[in-house]
Design a protein around this motif. Sequence first.
Motif, PDB file in Angstrom:
ATOM      1  N   ASN A   1       0.835  -1.196   0.000  1.00 47.96           N
ATOM      2  CA  ASN A   1       0.000   0.000   0.000  1.00 47.96           C
ATOM      3  C   ASN A   1       0.874   1.252   0.000  1.00 47.96           C
ATOM      4  OD1 ASN A   1      -2.598  -1.242   0.001  1.00 47.96           O
ATOM      5  ND2 ASN A   1      -2.331  -1.722   2.177  1.00 47.96           N
ATOM      6  N   ILE A   2       1.936   1.250   0.834  1.00 48.15           N
ATOM      7  CA  ILE A   2       2.910   2.343   0.855  1.00 48.15           C
ATOM      8  C   ILE A   2       4.310   1.744   0.928  1.00 48.15           C
ATOM      9  CG2 ILE A   2       3.755   4.382   2.055  1.00 48.15           C
ATOM     10  CD1 ILE A   2       1.004   4.815   3.205  1.00 48.15           C
ATOM     11  N   TYR A   3       5.187   2.214   0.061  1.00 49.21           N
ATOM     12  CA  TYR A   3       6.591   1.820   0.082  1.00 49.21           C
ATOM     13  C   TYR A   3       7.394   3.099   0.277  1.00 49.21           C
ATOM     14  CZ  TYR A   3      10.809  -0.803  -1.259  1.00 49.21           C
ATOM     15  OH  TYR A   3      12.035  -1.421  -1.269  1.00 49.21           O
ATOM     16  N   ASN A   4       8.015   3.235   1.456  1.00 49.42           N
ATOM     17  CA  ASN A   4       8.760   4.446   1.787  1.00 49.42           C
ATOM     18  C   ASN A   4      10.250   4.161   1.749  1.00 49.42           C
ATOM     19  OD1 ASN A   4       9.607   6.929   2.673  1.00 49.42           O
ATOM     20  ND2 ASN A   4       9.106   6.568   4.819  1.00 49.42           N
ATOM     21  N   SER A   5      10.908   4.587   0.661  1.00 54.15           N
ATOM     22  CA  SER A   5      12.365   4.444   0.586  1.00 54.15           C
ATOM     23  C   SER A   5      13.066   5.786   0.739  1.00 54.15           C
ATOM     24  CB  SER A   5      12.764   3.796  -0.746  1.00 54.15           C
ATOM     25  OG  SER A   5      12.447   4.637  -1.836  1.00 54.15           O
ATOM     26  N   SER A   6      12.339   6.809   1.217  1.00 51.41           N
ATOM     27  CA  SER A   6      12.956   8.090   1.521  1.00 51.41           C
ATOM     28  C   SER A   6      13.485   8.067   2.959  1.00 51.41           C
ATOM     29  CB  SER A   6      11.934   9.224   1.364  1.00 51.41           C
ATOM     30  OG  SER A   6      11.036   9.242   2.468  1.00 51.41           O
ATOM     31  N   ILE A   7      14.183   9.129   3.359  1.00 50.40           N
ATOM     32  CA  ILE A   7      14.688   9.205   4.727  1.00 50.40           C
ATOM     33  C   ILE A   7      13.667   9.841   5.670  1.00 50.40           C
ATOM     34  CG2 ILE A   7      17.073   9.307   3.933  1.00 50.40           C
ATOM     35  CD1 ILE A   7      17.011  12.327   4.480  1.00 50.40           C
ATOM     36  N   GLU A   8      12.552  10.326   5.123  1.00 53.62           N
ATOM     37  CA  GLU A   8      11.549  11.024   5.923  1.00 53.62           C
ATOM     38  C   GLU A   8      10.452  10.077   6.390  1.00 53.62           C
ATOM     39  OE1 GLU A   8      12.039  14.124   6.656  1.00 53.62           O
ATOM     40  OE2 GLU A   8      13.671  14.507   5.250  1.00 53.62           O
ATOM     41  N   ASP A   9       9.883  10.374   7.570  1.00 50.92           N
ATOM     42  CA  ASP A   9       8.703   9.650   8.022  1.00 50.92           C
ATOM     43  C   ASP A   9       7.477  10.126   7.264  1.00 50.92           C
ATOM     44  OD1 ASP A   9      10.316   8.389   9.854  1.00 50.92           O
ATOM     45  OD2 ASP A   9       9.637   9.573  11.578  1.00 50.92           O
ATOM     46  N   ILE A  10       6.534   9.230   7.080  1.00 51.69           N
ATOM     47  CA  ILE A  10       5.276   9.542   6.410  1.00 51.69           C
ATOM     48  C   ILE A  10       4.146   9.398   7.422  1.00 51.69           C
ATOM     49  CG2 ILE A  10       3.636   8.808   4.630  1.00 51.69           C
ATOM     50  CD1 ILE A  10       6.040   7.789   3.036  1.00 51.69           C
ATOM     51  N   LYS A  11       3.332  10.443   7.525  1.00 45.57           N
ATOM     52  CA  LYS A  11       2.165  10.405   8.395  1.00 45.57           C
ATOM     53  C   LYS A  11       0.990   9.856   7.609  1.00 45.57           C
ATOM     54  CE  LYS A  11      -0.676  13.378  11.364  1.00 45.57           C
ATOM     55  NZ  LYS A  11      -0.901  14.794  11.797  1.00 45.57           N
ATOM     56  N   ALA A  12       0.533   8.667   7.988  1.00 39.34           N
ATOM     57  CA  ALA A  12      -0.551   8.004   7.260  1.00 39.34           C
ATOM     58  C   ALA A  12      -1.583   7.485   8.266  1.00 39.34           C
ATOM     59  CB  ALA A  12      -0.005   6.873   6.405  1.00 39.34           C
ATOM     60  N   ILE A  13      -2.234   8.416   8.965  1.00 39.20           N
ATOM     61  CA  ILE A  13      -3.168   8.029  10.027  1.00 39.20           C
ATOM     62  C   ILE A  13      -4.607   8.148   9.546  1.00 39.20           C
ATOM     63  CG2 ILE A  13      -1.527   8.747  11.794  1.00 39.20           C
ATOM     64  CD1 ILE A  13      -3.300  11.228  12.254  1.00 39.20           C
ATOM     65  N   ASN A  14      -5.489   7.465  10.287  1.00 36.67           N
ATOM     66  CA  ASN A  14      -6.923   7.499   9.992  1.00 36.67           C
ATOM     67  C   ASN A  14      -7.225   7.092   8.553  1.00 36.67           C
ATOM     68  OD1 ASN A  14      -7.957   8.306  12.565  1.00 36.67           O
ATOM     69  ND2 ASN A  14      -7.213  10.379  12.161  1.00 36.67           N
TER      70      ASN A  14
END
Length: 338
Positions: free
Chosen positions: A265-278
Amino acid sequence: INDLKKDYYAIFENDQTSKPAHLNIKNSFFQNNHGVLFKRFDTKIYNSQFTNNSGKIIYEPYGLYIENSTFEKNAGNVIDSELGYNIQVINSIFNDNAEIAIYAGIYENSLKILDTSFNRNINGCISVYGYFLDAYSNQEPQLYIENCNFNNNLSHAVRGAGIKMQIESSNFQDNEEAIESTYQQQGQDSNIYCYSYLIMNNCKISGSTGGYSVSFDGSGGIIKNSKIESSTSTGIFVKGKPFSNTLQNDIEIIFTNFDGNSSYNIYNSSIEDIKAINNYWGTTNEPLIYQKIYDYFDNSTYGKVIFYPFLSEPYVYIPSNDDFPWSLFLPAILGSKK
């Protein structure tokens, strides 16, 4: 106007020194020409059809307004504008074109596309670029898309580089890749870095057939009140670093439904956090939610995807005057972080 021979345009402005001419085209048909409109016209097009033309159809206009018109089976870019003038397209159709339907450099002006459909275009639908954008300013989006449909296109539906883009109430079905927001170095020697920012609201992306549904490359944005489902790859893919150390490529995903995406659903290969709430993840089973997210806990050099709290059932968005209709939120259930 039909069958003009190779290298000739149907309408051509020969005087490049005077002020741009004003041109209105109404109830007209252009077929089997090399190209239709060449340079320096401030143009308005109504109720017209452009079919089987071989070159660039509308090249370097000095302002362009299109309404109730159809562009089909053309071989070159349909709209090709690198001069940065305002472009507006309303209630029109782009079908089965071989190159990019709309290719534009947008700087201080804007490209607006409303109530328009793009179907089966081979090399992409909309590709727009700018430069050195402060995406977190109050600047209006340079690319604005509302109530549009993108179906069965064989490349990207929307690609933005170095701009702020906003997409509202639009549907993306069975495209190779739906939305790409990217920074890039423009030209080997120019060292111009671009930064994009995406605002997406009340959209549905389904059945992306090759690439990702949404791809962020060194860019930021917010996705809300949307559905991302049935991708043969990954729903949202994030990579890259912001072009400046003073800007974060912040990404927020809220009140969005994920379901049936094959890989993640989400693939995060950056150095930043991703806010994916609710968000609703197609399940309330936490181990299954984990399986569809790739982040820090799979590779410690990457940022995290923060998905707590999450929703217990699909979110239903009812548009209102409030951009964030808090009273309509479904209750979130407790979910632990990884």
